[in-house]
Scaffold this motif. Structure first.
Motif, PDB file in Angstrom:
ATOM      1  N   UNK A   1      19.192  -2.805  26.354  1.00  0.00           N
ATOM      2  CA  UNK A   1      20.302  -3.760  26.377  1.00  0.00           C
ATOM      3  C   UNK A   1      19.799  -5.197  26.410  1.00  0.00           C
ATOM      4  N   UNK A   2      18.479  -5.347  26.385  1.00  0.00           N
ATOM      5  CA  UNK A   2      17.863  -6.673  26.476  1.00  0.00           C
ATOM      6  C   UNK A   2      16.554  -6.642  25.689  1.00  0.00           C
ATOM      7  N   UNK A   3      16.577  -7.140  24.449  1.00  0.00           N
ATOM      8  CA  UNK A   3      15.416  -7.008  23.574  1.00  0.00           C
ATOM      9  C   UNK A   3      14.440  -8.172  23.725  1.00  0.00           C
ATOM     10  N   UNK A   4      13.156  -7.878  23.495  1.00  0.00           N
ATOM     11  CA  UNK A   4      12.093  -8.876  23.568  1.00  0.00           C
ATOM     12  C   UNK A   4      11.526  -9.123  22.181  1.00  0.00           C
ATOM     13  N   UNK A   5      11.484 -10.376  21.778  1.00  0.00           N
ATOM     14  CA  UNK A   5      10.945 -10.762  20.468  1.00  0.00           C
ATOM     15  C   UNK A   5       9.449 -11.039  20.608  1.00  0.00           C
ATOM     16  N   UNK A   6       8.635 -10.435  19.751  1.00  0.00           N
ATOM     17  CA  UNK A   6       7.179 -10.619  19.832  1.00  0.00           C
ATOM     18  C   UNK A   6       6.612 -10.923  18.446  1.00  0.00           C
ATOM     19  N   UNK A   7       5.383 -11.395  18.415  1.00  0.00           N
ATOM     20  CA  UNK A   7       4.715 -11.683  17.137  1.00  0.00           C
ATOM     21  C   UNK A   7       4.324 -10.380  16.454  1.00  0.00           C
ATOM     22  N   UNK A   8       3.982 -10.483  15.161  1.00  0.00           N
ATOM     23  CA  UNK A   8       3.546  -9.297  14.408  1.00  0.00           C
ATOM     24  C   UNK A   8       2.299  -8.684  15.035  1.00  0.00           C
ATOM     25  N   UNK A   9       1.396  -9.511  15.498  1.00  0.00           N
ATOM     26  CA  UNK A   9       0.158  -9.028  16.106  1.00  0.00           C
ATOM     27  C   UNK A   9       0.445  -8.243  17.392  1.00  0.00           C
ATOM     28  N   UNK A  10       1.345  -8.778  18.210  1.00  0.00           N
ATOM     29  CA  UNK A  10       1.705  -8.087  19.450  1.00  0.00           C
ATOM     30  C   UNK A  10       2.460  -6.801  19.145  1.00  0.00           C
ATOM     31  N   UNK A  11       3.336  -6.842  18.151  1.00  0.00           N
ATOM     32  CA  UNK A  11       4.100  -5.647  17.768  1.00  0.00           C
ATOM     33  C   UNK A  11       3.162  -4.514  17.365  1.00  0.00           C
TER      34      UNK A  11
ATOM     35  N   UNK B   1       0.692   0.751  18.749  1.00  0.00           N
ATOM     36  CA  UNK B   1      -0.490   1.584  19.038  1.00  0.00           C
ATOM     37  C   UNK B   1      -0.348   2.251  20.405  1.00  0.00           C
ATOM     38  N   UNK B   2       0.193   1.516  21.370  1.00  0.00           N
ATOM     39  CA  UNK B   2       0.428   2.091  22.696  1.00  0.00           C
ATOM     40  C   UNK B   2       1.448   3.221  22.608  1.00  0.00           C
TER      41      UNK B   2
ATOM     42  N   UNK C   1       7.695   4.022  34.021  1.00  0.00           N
ATOM     43  CA  UNK C   1       8.123   2.716  33.518  1.00  0.00           C
ATOM     44  C   UNK C   1       6.945   1.759  33.495  1.00  0.00           C
ATOM     45  N   UNK C   2       6.905   0.890  32.504  1.00  0.00           N
ATOM     46  CA  UNK C   2       5.803  -0.063  32.446  1.00  0.00           C
ATOM     47  C   UNK C   2       6.050  -1.160  31.428  1.00  0.00           C
ATOM     48  N   UNK C   3       5.060  -2.003  31.318  1.00  0.00           N
ATOM     49  CA  UNK C   3       5.103  -3.110  30.363  1.00  0.00           C
ATOM     50  C   UNK C   3       3.968  -2.967  29.360  1.00  0.00           C
ATOM     51  N   UNK C   4       4.296  -3.162  28.085  1.00  0.00           N
ATOM     52  CA  UNK C   4       3.290  -3.176  27.048  1.00  0.00           C
ATOM     53  C   UNK C   4       2.846  -4.598  26.773  1.00  0.00           C
ATOM     54  N   UNK C   5       2.008  -4.792  25.760  1.00  0.00           N
ATOM     55  CA  UNK C   5       1.608  -6.147  25.358  1.00  0.00           C
ATOM     56  C   UNK C   5       2.831  -7.022  25.105  1.00  0.00           C
ATOM     57  N   UNK C   6       2.738  -8.308  25.468  1.00  0.00           N
ATOM     58  CA  UNK C   6       3.841  -9.228  25.246  1.00  0.00           C
ATOM     59  C   UNK C   6       5.004  -9.041  26.196  1.00  0.00           C
ATOM     60  N   UNK C   7       4.802  -8.243  27.255  1.00  0.00           N
ATOM     61  CA  UNK C   7       5.877  -8.023  28.218  1.00  0.00           C
ATOM     62  C   UNK C   7       6.960  -7.088  27.745  1.00  0.00           C
TER      63      UNK C   7
ATOM     64  N   UNK D   1      -1.568   2.982  28.997  1.00  0.00           N
ATOM     65  CA  UNK D   1      -1.100   1.613  29.234  1.00  0.00           C
ATOM     66  C   UNK D   1      -2.280   0.660  29.401  1.00  0.00           C
ATOM     67  N   UNK D   2      -3.232   1.049  30.240  1.00  0.00           N
ATOM     68  CA  UNK D   2      -4.375   0.172  30.515  1.00  0.00           C
ATOM     69  C   UNK D   2      -5.227  -0.062  29.273  1.00  0.00           C
ATOM     70  N   UNK D   3      -5.458   1.008  28.510  1.00  0.00           N
ATOM     71  CA  UNK D   3      -6.324   0.899  27.324  1.00  0.00           C
ATOM     72  C   UNK D   3      -5.715  -0.008  26.268  1.00  0.00           C
ATOM     73  N   UNK D   4      -4.390  -0.004  26.167  1.00  0.00           N
ATOM     74  CA  UNK D   4      -3.710  -0.750  25.112  1.00  0.00           C
ATOM     75  C   UNK D   4      -3.157  -2.100  25.588  1.00  0.00           C
ATOM     76  N   UNK D   5      -3.618  -2.556  26.745  1.00  0.00           N
ATOM     77  CA  UNK D   5      -3.242  -3.896  27.200  1.00  0.00           C
ATOM     78  C   UNK D   5      -1.914  -3.981  27.908  1.00  0.00           C
ATOM     79  N   UNK D   6      -1.428  -2.855  28.418  1.00  0.00           N
ATOM     80  CA  UNK D   6      -0.178  -2.844  29.170  1.00  0.00           C
ATOM     81  C   UNK D   6      -0.442  -2.529  30.630  1.00  0.00           C
ATOM     82  N   UNK D   7       0.617  -2.262  31.357  1.00  0.00           N
ATOM     83  CA  UNK D   7       0.460  -1.895  32.764  1.00  0.00           C
ATOM     84  C   UNK D   7       1.603  -0.994  33.189  1.00  0.00           C
ATOM     85  N   UNK D   8       1.276   0.037  33.961  1.00  0.00           N
ATOM     86  CA  UNK D   8       2.280   0.961  34.475  1.00  0.00           C
ATOM     87  C   UNK D   8       2.993   0.306  35.649  1.00  0.00           C
ATOM     88  N   UNK D   9       4.320   0.349  35.649  1.00  0.00           N
ATOM     89  CA  UNK D   9       5.087  -0.301  36.710  1.00  0.00           C
ATOM     90  C   UNK D   9       5.609   0.696  37.728  1.00  0.00           C
TER      91      UNK D   9
END
Length: 237
Positions: free
Chosen positions: A203-213, A218-219, A88-94, A117-125
């Motif tokens: 069940x809980x979506x996150x809205x992000x910008x086109x750049x973050x998407x 890529x991740x 489990x982890x978080x990508x760019x933009x949470x 995760x680290x290379x693409x700006x995310x983090x492993x949780x």
């Protein structure tokens, strides 16, 4: 030199086609393995596996590859022990990301997943950090046609929990226990089934910008290129 240039171009095109074919085969293998893990190795009683095998044959996957994928997922390869593990982890933009893996070397897999995760700006949780944002459901995507009413009626009678209507596709959701019955009912209507699997639905979506998407995509691509990774789920809107 003209001949050399022509041959270089041919080799370049062939390399691109081989890479494309490799990705198609990789997806087919993962679809087969996921179906086996969800419903067992017998295609006669596992409708999802039967469809996954048909799709693999449609892209000219050799029978040996299909058998190896089934054996790997069911743990029948001699001398090799595979373990299911989810990261489990978080990508760019949470964006919350779940990564389902099947591996014979957990240390190698976690290192490669963490690197992506680290290379693409995310983090492993940690375990449980994002799992609460997902529910396990059966999802069947069907191409729309003049049989839509018949398909929806068959799906609901077999136990479908929800049907989402899009321009070109019907997305039918089920509880995991009802998935195979619903899939078989839809199959009997003659519908064109595009995708079918039991997986995680946000069940809980996150809205992000086109750049973050684009960064999140890529991740996901990098994770999916890993042979140990079976499925990647996210809650990006």
């Amino acid at each position: 030199m003209a001949g050399h240039n022509k041959w270089s171009k041919v080799k370049h095109i062939k390399a691109k086609e081989d890479a494309k074919k490799g990705k198609i085969f990789t997806k087919a293998v993962k679809d087969i393995m996921t179906a086996v893990r969800d419903g067992g190795p017998n295609p006669e009683t596992n409708a999802a596996l039967r469809l996954a095998i048909e799709r693999a044959k449609a892209v000219s996957m050799p029978q040996d590859n299909i058998k190896r994928a089934i054996d790997k997922a069911s743990g029948n390869l001699p001398g090799v022990k595979y373990e299911e593990i989810t990261y489990e982890g978080y990508g760019p933009g949470g964006v919350a990301i779940m990564v389902e893996c099947l591996t014979d070397n957990k240390n190698r897999t976690v290192a490669e997943v963490r690197h992506a995760f680290n290379k693409m700006g995310g983090s492993l949780g940690t375990s449980g950090s994002v799992a609460w944002m997902f529910d396990k459901k059966g999802v069947i995507s069907v191409e729309r046609s003049d049989k839509d009413d018949e398909i929806m009626e068959a799906a609901l009678e077999a136990g479908a929990s929800d049907i989402l209507e899009f321009d070109e596709v019907l997305v039918i959701e089920t509880e995991p226990a009802d998935f195979n019955n619903v899939l078989q009912a839809i199959e009997k209507t003659g519908a064109k089934i595009l995708e079918s699997s039991v997986g995680l639905v946000a069940n809980n979506e996150t809205d992000v910008s086109d750049e973050t998407a684009e960064k999140v995509e890529k991740l996901i691509d990098m994770l999916e290129e890993n042979d140990d990774v079976q499925n990647v789920y996210h809650n990006m809107k």
